[in-house]
Design a protein around this motif. Structure first.
Motif, mmCIF file in Angstrom:
data_model
loop_
_atom_site.group_PDB
_atom_site.id
_atom_site.type_symbol
_atom_site.label_atom_id
_atom_site.label_comp_id
_atom_site.label_asym_id
_atom_site.label_seq_id
_atom_site.Cartn_x
_atom_site.Cartn_y
_atom_site.Cartn_z
ATOM 1 N N GLU A 296 0.843 -1.194 0.000
ATOM 2 C CA GLU A 296 0.000 0.000 0.000
ATOM 3 C C GLU A 296 0.880 1.247 0.000
ATOM 4 N N TYR A 297 0.467 2.246 -0.783
ATOM 5 C CA TYR A 297 1.151 3.531 -0.864
ATOM 6 C C TYR A 297 0.143 4.647 -0.625
ATOM 7 N N SER A 298 0.626 5.809 -0.195
ATOM 8 C CA SER A 298 -0.239 6.969 -0.032
ATOM 9 C C SER A 298 -0.468 7.646 -1.380
ATOM 10 N N LEU A 299 -1.398 8.608 -1.415
ATOM 11 C CA LEU A 299 -1.687 9.324 -2.655
ATOM 12 C C LEU A 299 -0.439 10.020 -3.192
ATOM 13 N N GLN A 300 0.329 10.647 -2.327
ATOM 14 C CA GLN A 300 1.521 11.353 -2.793
ATOM 15 C C GLN A 300 2.607 10.405 -3.277
ATOM 16 N N GLU A 301 2.476 9.129 -2.944
ATOM 17 C CA GLU A 301 3.469 8.133 -3.367
ATOM 18 C C GLU A 301 3.065 7.395 -4.643
ATOM 19 N N VAL A 302 2.064 7.893 -5.370
ATOM 20 C CA VAL A 302 1.633 7.225 -6.603
ATOM 21 C C VAL A 302 2.791 6.995 -7.574
ATOM 22 N N PRO A 303 3.659 7.997 -7.829
ATOM 23 C CA PRO A 303 4.791 7.721 -8.732
ATOM 24 C C PRO A 303 5.650 6.545 -8.265
ATOM 25 N N LYS A 304 5.913 6.474 -6.985
ATOM 26 C CA LYS A 304 6.702 5.377 -6.423
ATOM 27 C C LYS A 304 5.961 4.049 -6.581
ATOM 28 N N ALA A 305 4.647 4.073 -6.382
ATOM 29 C CA ALA A 305 3.842 2.856 -6.521
ATOM 30 C C ALA A 305 3.873 2.346 -7.956
ATOM 31 N N ILE A 306 3.783 3.250 -8.916
ATOM 32 C CA ILE A 306 3.815 2.861 -10.322
ATOM 33 C C ILE A 306 5.180 2.293 -10.692
ATOM 34 N N GLN A 307 6.246 2.898 -10.184
ATOM 35 C CA GLN A 307 7.587 2.386 -10.457
ATOM 36 C C GLN A 307 7.741 0.967 -9.925
ATOM 37 N N TYR A 308 7.167 0.691 -8.758
ATOM 38 C CA TYR A 308 7.214 -0.670 -8.220
ATOM 39 C C TYR A 308 6.381 -1.613 -9.085
ATOM 40 N N PHE A 309 5.183 -1.189 -9.475
ATOM 41 C CA PHE A 309 4.295 -2.012 -10.285
ATOM 42 C C PHE A 309 4.923 -2.363 -11.626
ATOM 43 N N GLU A 310 5.645 -1.411 -12.205
ATOM 44 C CA GLU A 310 6.268 -1.606 -13.518
ATOM 45 C C GLU A 310 7.266 -2.760 -13.517
ATOM 46 N N LYS A 311 7.830 -3.094 -12.362
ATOM 47 C CA LYS A 311 8.804 -4.179 -12.293
ATOM 48 C C LYS A 311 8.165 -5.534 -12.558
ATOM 49 N N GLY A 312 6.827 -5.610 -12.420
ATOM 50 C CA GLY A 312 6.116 -6.840 -12.729
ATOM 51 C C GLY A 312 6.299 -7.956 -11.733
ATOM 52 N N ARG A 313 6.602 -7.629 -10.491
ATOM 53 C CA ARG A 313 6.866 -8.671 -9.503
ATOM 54 C C ARG A 313 5.898 -8.659 -8.325
ATOM 55 N N GLN A 315 2.835 -9.413 -5.907
ATOM 56 C CA GLN A 315 1.973 -10.545 -5.583
ATOM 57 C C GLN A 315 0.572 -9.989 -5.349
ATOM 58 N N GLY A 316 -0.276 -10.080 -6.350
ATOM 59 C CA GLY A 316 -1.591 -9.465 -6.232
ATOM 60 C C GLY A 316 -1.528 -7.980 -6.549
ATOM 61 N N LYS A 317 -2.267 -7.185 -5.795
ATOM 62 C CA LYS A 317 -2.502 -5.790 -6.132
ATOM 63 C C LYS A 317 -1.644 -4.806 -5.339
ATOM 64 N N VAL A 318 -1.361 -3.667 -5.973
ATOM 65 C CA VAL A 318 -0.681 -2.536 -5.342
ATOM 66 C C VAL A 318 -1.742 -1.468 -5.086
ATOM 67 N N ILE A 319 -1.915 -1.092 -3.821
ATOM 68 C CA ILE A 319 -3.014 -0.245 -3.392
ATOM 69 C C ILE A 319 -2.559 1.196 -3.142
ATOM 70 N N ILE A 320 -3.420 2.151 -3.481
ATOM 71 C CA ILE A 320 -3.216 3.560 -3.148
ATOM 72 C C ILE A 320 -4.231 3.944 -2.079
ATOM 73 N N SER A 321 -3.763 4.252 -0.883
ATOM 74 C CA SER A 321 -4.636 4.677 0.210
ATOM 75 C C SER A 321 -4.761 6.193 0.197
ATOM 76 N N VAL A 322 -5.988 6.690 0.175
ATOM 77 C CA VAL A 322 -6.238 8.127 0.075
ATOM 78 C C VAL A 322 -6.726 8.661 1.424
ATOM 79 N N PHE A 323 -7.966 8.371 1.779
ATOM 80 C CA PHE A 323 -8.460 8.674 3.127
ATOM 81 C C PHE A 323 -8.474 7.376 3.908
ATOM 82 N N ASN A 324 -7.731 7.311 5.016
ATOM 83 C CA ASN A 324 -7.703 6.087 5.820
ATOM 84 C C ASN A 324 -8.820 6.094 6.859
#
Length: 324
Positions: A296-313, A315-324
């Motif tokens: 899980e990543y925060s809204l401001q970490e979307v670029p970082k989350a996408i960079q991780y997702f791009e690696k293709g590794r 397990q399941g989903k990468v989540i963006i948490s906005v309001f907790n």
């Protein structure tokens, strides 16, 4: 409100977090306070503008959807005058990929038909993992693959967002499932219900002897000659996602193979359907399907989350948490 803004095609570092106006509603829309979203392959297409044919839908020179994010889970804040299916306070989840995107923000305006009531047994983060990946797996398996009880299916790339749902949905339809994953994902695939698991780091598919009614290329890429050998006489290969090279192989060589033989090759693209969200909700609440979350990543970490997702590794989903 805060939102991730995309003004040009590029890489993840081209995205910026800004203050923008809360969207206004038309008469058929619902205003959702976004609690969570998630990353999908479509996010990469919208970000990079590749493959180039996608720009016909997303904008030729720059993205026409300035706020990305397709999956959404949150609470209804307001409804348009024609909305009858939701009311303020409802907990919802949905897929905005065919109604303007916009989930990487604190609030989003969504078409009523893009949403459904959130599964009661999921958190917002878990619910945000479901819509695009779950619907993609469902539509590919039910509509394109036409899976039925007893059919043998091979899922190549079964550990990502779509793949983890595909294992479970194929089992709902009574298929015998073989999942192809890396070593670290073998136990997860078994836990999700796969009848057989192939570790591609230890076993080469070119030497595999079992044949299948349907093969889904969910991720990664293999020469079509490999899939052709693994298909039964009237079997079919369906490209669901992953590397562009696999898509082009399916469109070009696969089309030729389909014309000259009994085996069929096709590329699949999902479409938002409210009835499919309702089906997924029903199966989740019945305990037959569950989302798998990697990080899980925060809204401001979307670029970082996408960079991780791009690696293709993942397990399941990468989540963006906005309001907790």
């Amino acid at each position: 409100m805060k939102a991730i803004i995309s003004e040009r095609y590029g890489q993840a570092d081209s995205l910026t977090l800004r203050e923008v106006v809360i969207p206004s509603l038309d008469r058929n829309q619902v205003l959702v306070k976004v609690h969570a979203s998630s990353i999908n392959f479509g996010n990469l297409v919208l970000l990079t503008g590749k493959p180039l044919p996608a720009r016909l839908a997303f904008g030729l020179l720059k993205p026409k959807y300035s706020i990305p994010g397709g999956d959404v889970a949150g609470i209804v804040e307001a409804v348009g005058e024609n909305v009858t299916g939701f009311q303020i306070g409802d907990e919802v989840f949905g897929d905005l990929s065919t109604s303007g995107w916009g989930a990487f923000a604190q609030y989003t305006a969504a078409n009523e038909t893009s949403l459904a009531l959130k599964p009661s047994n999921l958190t917002f983060a878990e619910a945000a993992a479901v819509p695009m990946a779950g619907a993609t797996a469902l539509q590919a398996i039910r509509d394109s693959g036409k899976l039925a009880a007893g059919m043998k299916v091979l899922l190549h790339g079964a550990s990502g967002g779509v793949g983890t749902f595909a294992i479970q949905i194929a089992k709902v339809y009574g298929a015998e499932v073989t999942a192809v994953v890396s070593t670290r994902n073998t136990e997860m695939a078994r836990a999700l219900g796969a009848d057989h698991v192939l570790d591609y780091q230890k076993e080469n598919l070119e030497n595999h002897e079992q044949t299948y009614d349907v093969i889904f290329g969910v991720n990664g890429a293999q020469p079509l000659s490999v899939y052709n050998r693994l298909l039964k006489e009237n079997g079919q290969f369906i490209h669901v996602g992953g590397e562009s090279s696999q898509m082009y192989q399916t469109l070009l060589k696969g089309s030729w193979l389909s014309m000259v033989g009994k085996k069929k090759y096709s590329t699949f693209l999902h479409r938002t359907k409210q009835e499919d969200l309702l089906f997924l909700k029903e199966q989740i609440e019945a305990g037959k399907i569950r989302p798998i979350i990697d990080r899980e990543y925060s809204l401001q970490e979307v670029p970082k989350a996408i960079q991780y997702f791009e690696k293709g590794r993942s397990q399941g989903k990468v989540i963006i948490s906005v309001f907790n």
